[in-house]
Scaffold this active site. Structure first.
Site, short mmCIF file in Angstrom:
data_model
loop_
_atom_site.label_atom_id
_atom_site.label_comp_id
_atom_site.label_asym_id
_atom_site.label_seq_id
_atom_site.Cartn_x
_atom_site.Cartn_y
_atom_site.Cartn_z
N ASP A 148 0.81 5.20 1.86
CA ASP A 148 0.10 5.92 2.92
C ASP A 148 -0.52 7.18 2.32
O ASP A 148 0.14 7.89 1.56
CB ASP A 148 1.08 6.30 4.05
N ARG A 183 5.75 -9.32 16.24
CA ARG A 183 6.34 -8.05 15.81
C ARG A 183 5.35 -6.93 16.14
O ARG A 183 4.14 -7.07 15.91
CB ARG A 183 6.62 -8.10 14.32
N HIS A 198 0.85 -1.20 0.00
CA HIS A 198 0.00 0.00 0.00
C HIS A 198 0.87 1.24 0.00
O HIS A 198 2.09 1.15 0.22
CB HIS A 198 -0.91 0.01 1.24
O1 LIG Z 1 4.36 -2.28 10.46
C1 LIG Z 1 4.98 -1.87 9.50
O2 LIG Z 1 6.17 -2.12 9.33
C2 LIG Z 1 4.30 -1.05 8.44
C3 LIG Z 1 3.12 -0.29 8.94
C4 LIG Z 1 2.48 0.53 7.88
O3 LIG Z 1 2.90 0.61 6.77
C5 LIG Z 1 1.24 1.27 8.20
O4 LIG Z 1 0.74 1.13 9.34
O5 LIG Z 1 0.75 2.00 7.31
FE LIG Z 2 1.97 2.22 5.65
#
Ligand SMILES: O=C(O)CCC(=O)C(=O)O
Ligand SMILES: [Fe+2]
Length: 378
Positions: free
Chosen positions: A246, A310, A244
């Site tokens: 952001d 994680r 994705h």
């Molecule tokens: O957890 C991650 O490494 C990516 C998180 C991420 O891309 C998001 O929350 O938009």
């Molecule tokens: Fe993200």
């Protein structure tokens, strides 16, 4: 089966048998490939930028009114590293950023404690749409394209909902409420300061007048998502977060000591090395617009692994001037015509949600790049 047991604890209805994951989590091959393991670091990695020693320049920016000659060579070298990273990667890591490691550990520990709560407790904060944003706890469920579940859960919050969340989670324990609020409020304040530092560097790197800093400052309140990716018996078949971009201005991500973040560069997935004292920062769609396409809102994803939980903390800095997202005139001329039509942040999010939730009530950011390109490109 330790991994499977942990997973079934967290991902509610998942009962993992014989080291297989349920069909609803198995993604079509074309959406997970090429598979890159969470710890497969290649030769090329995203740049790591040292922000130590640039405070003085930031403290006095109002006096400078755009006169770049007055900045220290150290400040200018950070600016040029950052500009190259945003152009080539849309991603970089920062160290010596001013947020204490102790605070990072405290917030990560709080996120772990929250995720370890029984599902019924977490569900008291069920995710809901509040104005422009999602708030609360939710599995980031069906993927708009794949109709598949993601191997993750998350809590969305902003500074204005922290105290009500604390009361809902610990109604009879004022001490716990206080701890929850104090830790998160401290984190929001620290990250707001860092976001302002980054904005200052960004506008300098784009050649915008630093005297106009306030025009480009991220709008508050920012949104935070605490992500949790449980161990998964078949990590190569699913996704923690699908590819994705952001939608927001830029994102400041802390990924703890377990890797999983991957960035698409020149059509290759590059694993981002976990660095518990660093933040990974990425350009979002709104910064791509403000920079007139010079800075890239990079595709990224989170992959899972067999053994380790994680946790990541994603702080989404919101764009400035919500009513009119537009490339500043200063960056436009006959050789650089505007690439995007003006729009409001609200309109942008509505377009994104309507294109992505597919009537399923779920939200996915999968198609965002095409929203910017297909809907708002000139
Ligand atoms: O957890 C991650 O490494 C990516 C998180 C991420 O891309 C998001 O929350 O938009
Ligand atoms: Fe993200």
């Amino acid at each position: 089966m330790a991994a499977a047991a942990a997973a079934s604890n967290v991902l509610q209805e998942v009962s993992v048998e014989e080291n297989c994951i349920p069909e609803c989590y198995v993604w079509p091959d074309e959406l997970v490939s090429p598979v890159v393991a969470h710890d497969a670091f290649g030769e090329e990695e995203i740049p790591v930028i040292d922000l130590g020693g640039i405070e003085e320049a930031l403290d006095h920016h109002h006096e400078r009114e755009g006169d770049r000659d007055q900045y220290s060579s150290q400040y200018l070298s950070v600016v040029s590293l950052l500009s190259a990273a945003c152009e080539n990667w849309g991603f970089f890591q920062v160290v010596n950023h001013g947020v204490s490691v102790e605070l990072l550990q405290r917030v990560q520990a709080m996120s772990e404690r929250f995720c370890a709560l029984p599902l019924l407790e977490k569900r008291k904060l069920e995710v809901h749409l509040a104005g422009d944003r999602l708030l609360g706890y939710g599995f980031i469920t069906k993927h708009a394209q794949a109709s598949k579940r993601l191997w993750s859960e998350g809590l969305y919050l902003d500074i204005s909902c922290v105290s009500s969340f604390a009361k809902t989670l610990s109604p009879h324990d004022p001490q716990k409420q206080h701890e929850f609020c104090e830790t998160l409020e401290e984190y929001f304040r620290a990250l707001q300061k860092l976001a302002r530092k980054i904005t200052h560097l960004l506008i300098n790197s784009l050649g915008l007048k630093p005297g106009n800093y306030d025009t480009y400052a991220p709008k508050d309140p920012a949104l935070l998502r605490m992500n949790h990716y449980p161990p998964c018996p078949e990590p190569s078949k699913t996704q923690g977060l699908g590819a994705h971009v952001d939608p927001n201005y830029f994102t400041i991500l802390h990924q703890g000591h377990v890797g999983g973040l991957q960035v698409l560069k020149d059509d290759v997935w590059v694993a981002v090395r976990p660095h518990p004292e660093a933040f990974a920062i990425n350009v979002g769609d709104m910064l791509q617009v403000i920079s007139n396409g010079r800075y890239k809102s990079a595709k990224h994803r989170a992959v899972v692994n067999k053994k380790q939980d994680r946790y990541s903390l994603a702080y989404f800095a919101q764009p400035p001037n919500w009513d009119l997202i537009v490339t500043p005139q200063e960056l436009l001329d006959s050789k650089h015509p505007p690439l995007y039509k003006p729009f409001s942040w609200k309109e942008y999010l509505e377009t994104v949600f309507s294109r992505n939730n597919n009537g399923t009530g779920s939200y996915s950011y999968e198609n965002l790049r095409s929203v910017l390109t297909l809907v708002y490109h000139m």
